[in-house]
Design a protein around this motif. Sequence first.
Motif, PDB file in Angstrom:
ATOM      1  N   VAL A  21     -21.854  22.709  14.756  1.00  0.00           N
ATOM      2  CA  VAL A  21     -20.989  22.770  13.587  1.00  0.00           C
ATOM      3  C   VAL A  21     -19.608  23.336  13.916  1.00  0.00           C
ATOM      4  N   LYS A  96     -18.912  29.564  10.877  1.00  0.00           N
ATOM      5  CA  LYS A  96     -19.496  28.229  10.738  1.00  0.00           C
ATOM      6  C   LYS A  96     -21.000  28.236  10.989  1.00  0.00           C
ATOM      7  N   ARG A 100     -22.169  27.800   7.248  1.00  0.00           N
ATOM      8  CA  ARG A 100     -22.363  26.354   7.107  1.00  0.00           C
ATOM      9  C   ARG A 100     -23.689  25.866   7.679  1.00  0.00           C
ATOM     10  N   GLU A 101     -24.091  26.419   8.815  1.00  0.00           N
ATOM     11  CA  GLU A 101     -25.334  25.966   9.455  1.00  0.00           C
ATOM     12  C   GLU A 101     -26.563  26.663   8.878  1.00  0.00           C
ATOM     13  N   ASP A 103     -26.541  29.431   6.427  1.00  0.00           N
ATOM     14  CA  ASP A 103     -26.382  29.938   5.060  1.00  0.00           C
ATOM     15  C   ASP A 103     -27.155  31.238   4.852  1.00  0.00           C
TER      16      ASP A 103
END
Length: 316
Positions: A21, A96, A100-101, A103
């Motif tokens: 990511v 990230k 994003r990956e 959470d």
Amino acid sequence: MIPSHATFEGTWPYSPHYSEVAGFRQHYVDEGPRDAEYTLVLLHGEPTWGYLWRHLIAPLARNHRVVVPDHMGFGKSATPSGRRYLAGEHIDNLEKLLVRELDVKNVILVLHDWGGPIGTGFALRYPDRVAGLFATNTVLPLGMPGYDDLIRANFLESAWFRWVAAAEANGTLEQVLGNAGSTVTHLMLALQTIRRPEVMTPTWVQAYASHFVGRAECEGVIRFPQQLVVPVDGALPLDAEAVAAVRSKPAMLAEGMGDTALLPRYVVPAFRMAYPDAPVIELPEAGHFPQEDAPGTLLALLQLFLAGCVAGAAAR
């Protein structure tokens, strides 16, 4: 980077996970129950990788989720070309991965060396996701008055930073750190200090040296210290509300008193500037790497800190 299957004679038994990511192949460990109340994020620094935390991961993962990333350019993570390897990039990468990956929420940041500034940067961006900070032989740059003076004094006296400045000035820093596969254990033992050299078995040496197979794989280990002596883009002012939020979190410092890189006489008061009421535990038997010199003591302190976080959350 170190092959994904490498266990170093069983001393690193943790299953590899990878994320793309952040635009490169980043390795991380993800152990323990996914529904645990807390996610512990263990962040390494220079010139180590997740292997530094090997003695703590399994016992912590019995009751907590434990995530251990390798920074870009270290361990089982890739060393992509065309990156600057500045602290801000490592914060971006961590953001990230964790947001994003994975959470993750209710995060306890466990910070060592460069993991301190990187983890602090993440906490300032996402204070609502952070439940506490456990620091060991690191600094937490929260913009406190007088902090820069302490760091500057450390820079002038520290064996590690005096070497960095001299090596950059005479042009040998990239040569030495560009051969980190051969020099990494000397740097850890002599310039940062390990109090128990008996831990440095052939397997141990292989674990810490294996990433650095050539100059291209050494970009991360070069740029961490180099950015402190070569001017880089100026940092943005810290958000006062975010600083206040991070300073309101539970915190603890466990300090290896034999550290010759981040000298306790500067690191301890720097921590107390931000957390005047937080516990500071001195570890006289440890140098810069309490994870190597006193892993049992460090684990007990972290478990005590976690118990306090649980009790505090229950009382609120």
